[in-house]
Design an enzyme around this catalytic site. Structure first.
Site, mmCIF file in Angstrom:
data_model
loop_
_atom_site.group_PDB
_atom_site.id
_atom_site.type_symbol
_atom_site.label_atom_id
_atom_site.label_comp_id
_atom_site.label_asym_id
_atom_site.label_seq_id
_atom_site.Cartn_x
_atom_site.Cartn_y
_atom_site.Cartn_z
ATOM 1 N N LYS A 130 48.881 11.912 -35.861
ATOM 2 C CA LYS A 130 48.575 12.521 -37.154
ATOM 3 C C LYS A 130 47.764 11.609 -38.076
ATOM 4 C CE LYS A 130 50.866 16.565 -37.055
ATOM 5 N NZ LYS A 130 50.326 17.884 -37.444
ATOM 6 N N SER A 152 57.237 18.104 -41.386
ATOM 7 C CA SER A 152 58.579 17.701 -40.963
ATOM 8 C C SER A 152 58.666 16.216 -40.672
ATOM 9 C CB SER A 152 58.994 18.490 -39.710
ATOM 10 O OG SER A 152 58.111 18.220 -38.640
#
Length: 370
Positions: free
Chosen positions: A81, A106
């Site tokens: 990410k 999350s």
């Protein structure tokens, strides 16, 4: 976030531009191989394993599979990410960032955006479900972000994000549903492609094709012969046959598919099936994106529905060949094998692709056939 009409097109050259922009802020993560896992994947499943499946009573497939694992668990913040977050912020001006950034996640995008924001010197507001892993919450706070908690569904997360935007004026950096995120995530495929070519050039036995020389089309459409000279530079004669990528919101899968189109490499998606987490697979069967998912699959990074922009790529059969799903038990078994045989610890979401290769008989039969 920035108007998507002003972003680069979702094509391979744009992924290359993204990589040039972020390479100083990310790691080129290693690629590992494992002969034991190759052998396991190339061994037919037992007839007992096929009981209760559409292949019950049939001869198990005998595919030949050699793995190359792109270890994004060694990336900054421990996940891919970082690529999308750094690229998204690099495309925003100081004026756009003056009131900070906000997102919902999350865990992994939460940490990535918090790190990228701290590096850029801007404030980050992160909306996280209350059921997020405690270590990921702590890490996000450790990067200096303000963490605001929400419910677990996408609708609940997005409602809190809207409240933060109204209150602070922060600019939204989505976890997956934006071209700049997709292009950033796709940079891992460019590295993987190059690294595998170099590895197989040095040791052709790493490929299931052995030392055979293939004549294929390169990505620019020109035919290409690999010279017999072992000192010649690596090229697509040592190409990857396929990449299997996990799919939650679809940023990684659509980014990889963008980066590898139109090379000879096939791209597949992998999802957990628990409580309907396989929305991409089901959506492809229905020819329609499924906008909502509510699941507590152990693969917590894949609990979100595919975004609209990733769906436009994933639903294109010329870019993503198909999406397959596996049970949580199969994910755990794959995760355990990686730990026991490779001595590498990965989170469940990262083991979903391996689980497909080991246990999905439909995918294995396709490999054997093609």
């Amino acid at each position: 976030m920035a108007d998507t009409s002003k972003t680069l097109p979702l094509v391979r050259s744009s992924v290359q531009s993204a990589h040039d922009l972020i390479k100083d802020y990310i790691h080129e993560t290693p690629v590992l191989t494992c002969k034991t896992l190759n052998k396991l994947a190339s061994t037919p499943q037992t007839t007992e394993a096929l009981i209760g499946t559409p292949f019950e009573g049939q001869e198990p497939a005998r595919p030949r599979i050699n793995f190359f694992f792109k270890c994004e668990n060694y990336q900054r913040i421990g996940a891919f990410k970082s690529r999308g977050a750094f690229h998204a912020l690099a495309r925003l001006s100081d004026k756009e960032l003056e009131k900070g950034v906000v997102t919902h996640s999350s865990g992994n995008h939460a940490q990535a955006l918090a790190l990228a924001a701290r590096t850029r010197g801007v404030h980050a507001y992160i909306v996280m479900p209350t059921i997020s892993t405690p270590s990921k919450i702590a890490a996000t706070k450790g990067y200096g972000a303000d963490v605001i908690f929400s419910g677990s569904t996408s609708e609940e997360r997005e409602a809190v994000v809207e409240d933060v935007i109204k209150r602070t004026g922060a600019i939204l950096v989505p976890p997956y549903d934006h071209p700049n995120i997709i292009l950033g995530q796709g940079t891992m495929a460019l590295e993987l492609e190059k690294q595998v070519q170099e590895m197989v050039h040095k040791d052709p036995s790493l490929s299931v094709h052995g030392s055979n020389r293939e004549r294929i089309n390169t990505s620019n459409g020109h035919s290409n012969d690999q010279a017999n000279n072992q000192n010649s530079p690596p090229n697509h004669s040592y190409h990857l046959d396929a990449v299997i990528a996990p799919c939650g919101g679809g940023g990684m899968l659509s980014g990889i598919a963008t980066a590898l189109h139109p090379t000879p490499t096939l791209v597949f998606g992998a999802e957990p099936s628990f409580q309907g987490a396989d929305d991409a697979r089901r959506g492809l069967a229905l020819n329609s994106r499924i906008p909502s998912v509510s699941t507590l699959t152990i693969a917590d990074g894949l609990r979100t529905p595919v975004g609209e922009i990733p769906w436009s790529i994933i639903s294109d059969g010329t870019k993503v060949r198909g999406v397959y799903s596996v049970s949580d038990e199969q994910i755990l078994a794959a995760m355990r094998l990686v730990l026991e045989r490779m001595k590498v610890l990965v989170e469940p979401s990262a083991a979903v692709g391996l689980a497909v290769a080991l246990f999905d008989e439909g995918w294995r039969r396709m490999v054997e056939r093609e």
